[in-house]
Enzyme design. Structure first.
Site, PDB file in Angstrom:
ATOM      1  N   ASP A  99       4.491 -39.865  -0.921  1.00 26.88           N
ATOM      2  CA  ASP A  99       4.290 -40.607  -2.172  1.00 26.88           C
ATOM      3  C   ASP A  99       5.570 -41.218  -2.734  1.00 26.88           C
ATOM      4  O   ASP A  99       5.695 -41.444  -3.934  1.00 26.88           O
ATOM      5  CB  ASP A  99       3.661 -39.672  -3.215  1.00 26.88           C
ATOM      6  N   GLU A 121      -0.631 -36.875   4.557  1.00 23.31           N
ATOM      7  CA  GLU A 121      -0.566 -36.155   3.265  1.00 23.31           C
ATOM      8  C   GLU A 121      -1.293 -36.946   2.173  1.00 23.31           C
ATOM      9  O   GLU A 121      -0.797 -37.166   1.069  1.00 23.31           O
ATOM     10  CB  GLU A 121       0.873 -35.845   2.839  1.00 23.31           C
ATOM     11  N   GLU A 135       5.433 -40.679  -8.408  1.00 24.89           N
ATOM     12  CA  GLU A 135       4.720 -40.288  -7.184  1.00 24.89           C
ATOM     13  C   GLU A 135       3.202 -40.282  -7.339  1.00 24.89           C
ATOM     14  O   GLU A 135       2.477 -40.638  -6.404  1.00 24.89           O
ATOM     15  CB  GLU A 135       5.208 -38.919  -6.706  1.00 24.89           C
ATOM     16  N   HIS A 208      15.142 -32.210  -8.483  1.00 21.09           N
ATOM     17  CA  HIS A 208      15.473 -33.626  -8.378  1.00 21.09           C
ATOM     18  C   HIS A 208      14.497 -34.573  -9.068  1.00 21.09           C
ATOM     19  O   HIS A 208      14.786 -35.744  -9.224  1.00 21.09           O
ATOM     20  CB  HIS A 208      15.564 -34.046  -6.907  1.00 21.09           C
ATOM     21  N   ARG A 210      12.278 -37.154 -11.055  1.00 17.32           N
ATOM     22  CA  ARG A 210      12.654 -38.122 -12.089  1.00 17.32           C
ATOM     23  C   ARG A 210      12.229 -37.668 -13.482  1.00 17.32           C
ATOM     24  O   ARG A 210      12.947 -37.858 -14.462  1.00 17.32           O
ATOM     25  CB  ARG A 210      12.020 -39.487 -11.785  1.00 17.32           C
ATOM     26  N   HIS A 240      21.076 -32.085  -5.414  1.00 17.41           N
ATOM     27  CA  HIS A 240      20.631 -33.430  -5.025  1.00 17.41           C
ATOM     28  C   HIS A 240      21.675 -34.450  -5.490  1.00 17.41           C
ATOM     29  O   HIS A 240      22.165 -34.357  -6.621  1.00 17.41           O
ATOM     30  CB  HIS A 240      19.276 -33.693  -5.682  1.00 17.41           C
TER      31      HIS A 240
HETATM   32  C1  UD1 Z   1      13.091 -39.704  -3.958  1.00 18.06           C
HETATM   33  C2  UD1 Z   1      11.585 -39.920  -4.191  1.00 18.06           C
HETATM   34  C3  UD1 Z   1      10.888 -38.602  -4.516  1.00 18.06           C
HETATM   35  C4  UD1 Z   1      11.199 -37.550  -3.466  1.00 18.06           C
HETATM   36  C5  UD1 Z   1      12.705 -37.420  -3.307  1.00 18.06           C
HETATM   37  C6  UD1 Z   1      13.025 -36.448  -2.203  1.00 18.06           C
HETATM   38  C7  UD1 Z   1      10.870 -42.039  -5.208  1.00 18.06           C
HETATM   39  C8  UD1 Z   1      10.681 -42.800  -6.469  1.00 18.06           C
HETATM   40  N1  UD1 Z   1      11.417 -40.817  -5.346  1.00 18.06           N
HETATM   41  O1  UD1 Z   1      13.666 -39.285  -5.196  1.00 18.06           O
HETATM   42  O2  UD1 Z   1       9.488 -38.825  -4.558  1.00 18.06           O
HETATM   43  O3  UD1 Z   1      10.652 -36.332  -3.872  1.00 18.06           O
HETATM   44  O4  UD1 Z   1      13.257 -38.700  -2.966  1.00 18.06           O
HETATM   45  O5  UD1 Z   1      14.340 -35.981  -2.286  1.00 18.06           O
HETATM   46  O6  UD1 Z   1      10.587 -42.530  -4.144  1.00 18.06           O
HETATM   47  N2  UD1 Z   1      21.254 -40.442  -3.163  1.00 18.06           N
HETATM   48  C9  UD1 Z   1      22.373 -40.371  -2.380  1.00 18.06           C
HETATM   49  N3  UD1 Z   1      22.223 -39.982  -1.060  1.00 18.06           N
HETATM   50  C10 UD1 Z   1      21.027 -39.679  -0.509  1.00 18.06           C
HETATM   51  C11 UD1 Z   1      19.889 -39.736  -1.339  1.00 18.06           C
HETATM   52  C12 UD1 Z   1      20.011 -40.125  -2.650  1.00 18.06           C
HETATM   53  O7  UD1 Z   1      23.473 -40.636  -2.830  1.00 18.06           O
HETATM   54  O8  UD1 Z   1      20.969 -39.336   0.679  1.00 18.06           O
HETATM   55  C13 UD1 Z   1      21.398 -40.855  -4.584  1.00 18.06           C
HETATM   56  C14 UD1 Z   1      21.652 -42.363  -4.729  1.00 18.06           C
HETATM   57  O9  UD1 Z   1      22.502 -42.591  -5.823  1.00 18.06           O
HETATM   58  C15 UD1 Z   1      20.256 -42.892  -5.038  1.00 18.06           C
HETATM   59  C16 UD1 Z   1      19.720 -41.791  -5.903  1.00 18.06           C
HETATM   60  O10 UD1 Z   1      20.195 -40.570  -5.296  1.00 18.06           O
HETATM   61  O11 UD1 Z   1      20.264 -44.149  -5.684  1.00 18.06           O
HETATM   62  C17 UD1 Z   1      18.228 -41.748  -6.071  1.00 18.06           C
HETATM   63  O12 UD1 Z   1      17.553 -41.788  -4.808  1.00 18.06           O
HETATM   64  P1  UD1 Z   1      15.969 -42.147  -4.799  1.00 18.06           P
HETATM   65  O13 UD1 Z   1      15.475 -42.061  -3.402  1.00 18.06           O
HETATM   66  O14 UD1 Z   1      15.714 -43.425  -5.511  1.00 18.06           O
HETATM   67  O15 UD1 Z   1      15.334 -41.017  -5.697  1.00 18.06           O
HETATM   68  P2  UD1 Z   1      15.218 -39.463  -5.482  1.00 18.06           P
HETATM   69  O16 UD1 Z   1      15.445 -38.849  -6.820  1.00 18.06           O
HETATM   70  O17 UD1 Z   1      16.025 -39.028  -4.321  1.00 18.06           O
HETATM   71  N1  UDP Z   2      15.523 -29.216   1.974  1.00 16.45           N
HETATM   72  C1  UDP Z   2      16.621 -29.276   2.833  1.00 16.45           C
HETATM   73  N2  UDP Z   2      17.869 -29.079   2.304  1.00 16.45           N
HETATM   74  C2  UDP Z   2      18.088 -28.848   0.992  1.00 16.45           C
HETATM   75  C3  UDP Z   2      16.967 -28.808   0.115  1.00 16.45           C
HETATM   76  C4  UDP Z   2      15.698 -29.015   0.638  1.00 16.45           C
HETATM   77  O1  UDP Z   2      16.462 -29.472   4.037  1.00 16.45           O
HETATM   78  O2  UDP Z   2      19.250 -28.661   0.578  1.00 16.45           O
HETATM   79  C5  UDP Z   2      14.168 -29.447   2.530  1.00 16.45           C
HETATM   80  C6  UDP Z   2      13.073 -28.487   2.121  1.00 16.45           C
HETATM   81  O3  UDP Z   2      13.010 -27.362   2.987  1.00 16.45           O
HETATM   82  C7  UDP Z   2      11.824 -29.345   2.202  1.00 16.45           C
HETATM   83  C8  UDP Z   2      12.333 -30.731   1.843  1.00 16.45           C
HETATM   84  O4  UDP Z   2      13.741 -30.698   2.020  1.00 16.45           O
HETATM   85  O5  UDP Z   2      11.300 -29.404   3.518  1.00 16.45           O
HETATM   86  C9  UDP Z   2      11.959 -31.071   0.439  1.00 16.45           C
HETATM   87  O6  UDP Z   2      12.617 -32.233   0.051  1.00 16.45           O
HETATM   88  P1  UDP Z   2      12.772 -32.635  -1.476  1.00 16.45           P
HETATM   89  O7  UDP Z   2      12.727 -31.429  -2.326  1.00 16.45           O
HETATM   90  O8  UDP Z   2      13.970 -33.519  -1.540  1.00 16.45           O
HETATM   91  O9  UDP Z   2      11.508 -33.572  -1.734  1.00 16.45           O
HETATM   92  P2  UDP Z   2       9.990 -33.296  -2.153  1.00 16.45           P
HETATM   93  O10 UDP Z   2       9.405 -32.351  -1.175  1.00 16.45           O
HETATM   94  O11 UDP Z   2      10.004 -32.784  -3.549  1.00 16.45           O
HETATM   95  O12 UDP Z   2       9.383 -34.658  -2.101  1.00 16.45           O
END
Ligand code: UD1
Ligand code: UDP
Length: 380
Positions: A99, A121, A135, A208, A210, A240
């Site tokens: 999502d 999913e 999401e 993490h 939003r 995160h």
């Molecule tokens: C995103 C997804 C969320 C998911 C999560 C998993 C959306 C709107 N949100 O949220 O559904 O649960 O990923 O973790 O799609 N960043 C880094 N390095 C990375 C990843 C992120 O620096 O490897 C930082 C960047 O500044 C980036 C910010 O995190 O702009 C936000 O990343 P984004 O994917 O937009 O949102 P998440 O909060 O990670």
């Molecule tokens: N996870 C990981 N390293 C971490 C934290 C989480 O590999 O430091 C794994 C966790 O076991 C799970 C997935 O990442 O499989 C969950 O990702 P996240 O919480 O970012 O996203 P969500 O599931 O909430 O979309």
């Protein structure tokens, strides 16, 4: 099997890559399927960690991540970036998972290009559009743009049917995260062992979402600060990298005794740390699915969950994001071994480790393996 089914699997963030890795591996094992992987790069470092662990090399990488990105920008970059790839590869199926913004963008781009979409999913719902945000909106839209729905559980299937989705397109497969967990839990020791002081109990934390930016994450930090005053726990928190999480967590907890703040752990390490944890505090979706298989109690730092099966199995409890509520619930589990033991039960409501086999069999028009949701597996 008839030859030449062309399948494009799209991944963008850490959880999508973990949950699609078993599907990508299963597709690669099939004769008669041409499988390609498209990484949106919505996440960069956290996506690359997963790709390395599962030995996945994307055929295409849109590399869209920007610091502090907004979902609308991510959506636009992916939808536009996918167009030439869809024209060139001309997939019969585009597979998306979950999502995130990547999922919505890829499903829309594929549907606009006339490709069929398979949603892995499918059917998770809270029925609250602000929670989780965005999401809940993304997954409703994606389900209605999809031609095949791989529901992880029966309750997800029921949710799809209630929305008028054609029953013939909905298949209960289990969640592929259990397939991934099984592969990783079977591997040898990880690179980093949990460093817990003086036999203290490990509390593992992630956050993490939003909707938890701002006041909720500050409340979570305050709860952790209070719990860290105990002389019998050690809090480990892989933070995160989103600046709306990273900054308040490091400001509030950096340098605290009994708290270790880390970079995101790779999946091999993280699974190992989950197995060692006495308690997990998280707002993650995937961790709510993994914890029952590992028998580790989870306090869910959210107001709602689309994974009621973990709560029903007794392994997860919704505690919200108020500091006093988090401290009270965690304290009960720390002070009362019977409460903890009642939650620390293994269950596999989310799958039996064969979800990817089912998904690929259905795509290829074969009979999927029978579904055995009550089977439990020991991952210890
Ligand atoms: C995103 C997804 C969320 C998911 C999560 C998993 C959306 C709107 N949100 O949220 O559904 O649960 O990923 O973790 O799609 N960043 C880094 N390095 C990375 C990843 C992120 O620096 O490897 C930082 C960047 O500044 C980036 C910010 O995190 O702009 C936000 O990343 P984004 O994917 O937009 O949102 P998440 O909060 O990670
Ligand atoms: N996870 C990981 N390293 C971490 C934290 C989480 O590999 O430091 C794994 C966790 O076991 C799970 C997935 O990442 O499989 C969950 O990702 P996240 O919480 O970012 O996203 P969500 O599931 O909430 O979309």
């Amino acid at each position: 099997m008839s030859t030449n089914l062309r399948v494009l699997t799209v991944i963008g963030t850490r959880p999508e890559a973990i949950k699609m890795a078993p599907v990508i591996a299963e597709l690669a094992r099939q004769d008669g399927i041409t499988s390609r992987v498209l990484a949106s790069g919505q996440h960069r470092q956290m996506l690359d960690q997963v790709l390395a662990i599962f030995h996945i090399t994307p055929d295409y990488d849109l590399d869209v991540m920007r610091p502090d990105q907004a979902p609308a920008d991510v959506l636009a970059r992916i939808a536009v970036g996918m167009q030439p790839i869809l024209r060139e590869f001309a997939p019969d199926w585009v597979l998306v998972q979950g999502d995130t913004t990547t999922v919505l963008a890829a499903a829309l781009a594929a549907a606009y290009a006339g490709c069929r979409v398979g949603h892995v999913e499918a059917g998770l719902r809270t029925y609250d559009r602000r929670n989780p945000f965005p999401e809940e909106l993304n997954r409703v839209l994606v389900d209605h743009a999809s031609d095949l729905h791989f529901a992880p559980t029966e309750s997800a299937r029921q949710a799809l049917l209630r929305e008028g989705i054609n029953e013939a397109t909905v298949h209960v497969t289990g969640n592929t995260v259990i397939d991934a967990l099984r592969v990783i839990a079977a591997q040898s020791r990880p690179a980093h062992e949990p460093q817990v002081r003086d036999g203290r109990r490990l509390i593992l934390v992630t956050a993490h979402r939003r909707e938890n930016h701002g006041r909720p994450i500050r409340e979570i930090v305050e709860a952790l600060r209070q719990l860290a005053l105990r002389n019998d726990v050690h809090i480990v928190y892989p933070v995160h990298p989103n600046p709306h999480i990273w900054e308040p967590v490091h400001q509030g907890l950096g340098g605290s005794e009994n708290v270790t703040l880390l970079e995101p752990l790779d999946y091999l390490d993280f699974v190992h740390w989950m197995k060692e944890a006495y308690l997990i505090l998280t707002d993650s979706g995937g961790i709510q699915e993994e914890a029952p298989s590992l028998g580790v109690p989870v306090l869910v730092l959210r107001e709602t969950t689309e994974r009621p099966e973990a709560v029903a199995a007794g392994v997860a409890r919704l505690v919200g994001t108020r500091a006093d509520a988090i401290v009270a619930e965690a304290t009960q589990l720390l002070n009362d071994p019977a409460s903890h033991a009642a939650m620390a039960q293994r269950a596999n409501p989310f799958g039996d480790g064969r979800a990817a086999q089912r998904i690929v069999a259905i795509l290829a028009g074969r009979q999927p393996p029978p579904w055995s949701p009550t089977e439990t597996t020991d991952y210890a």
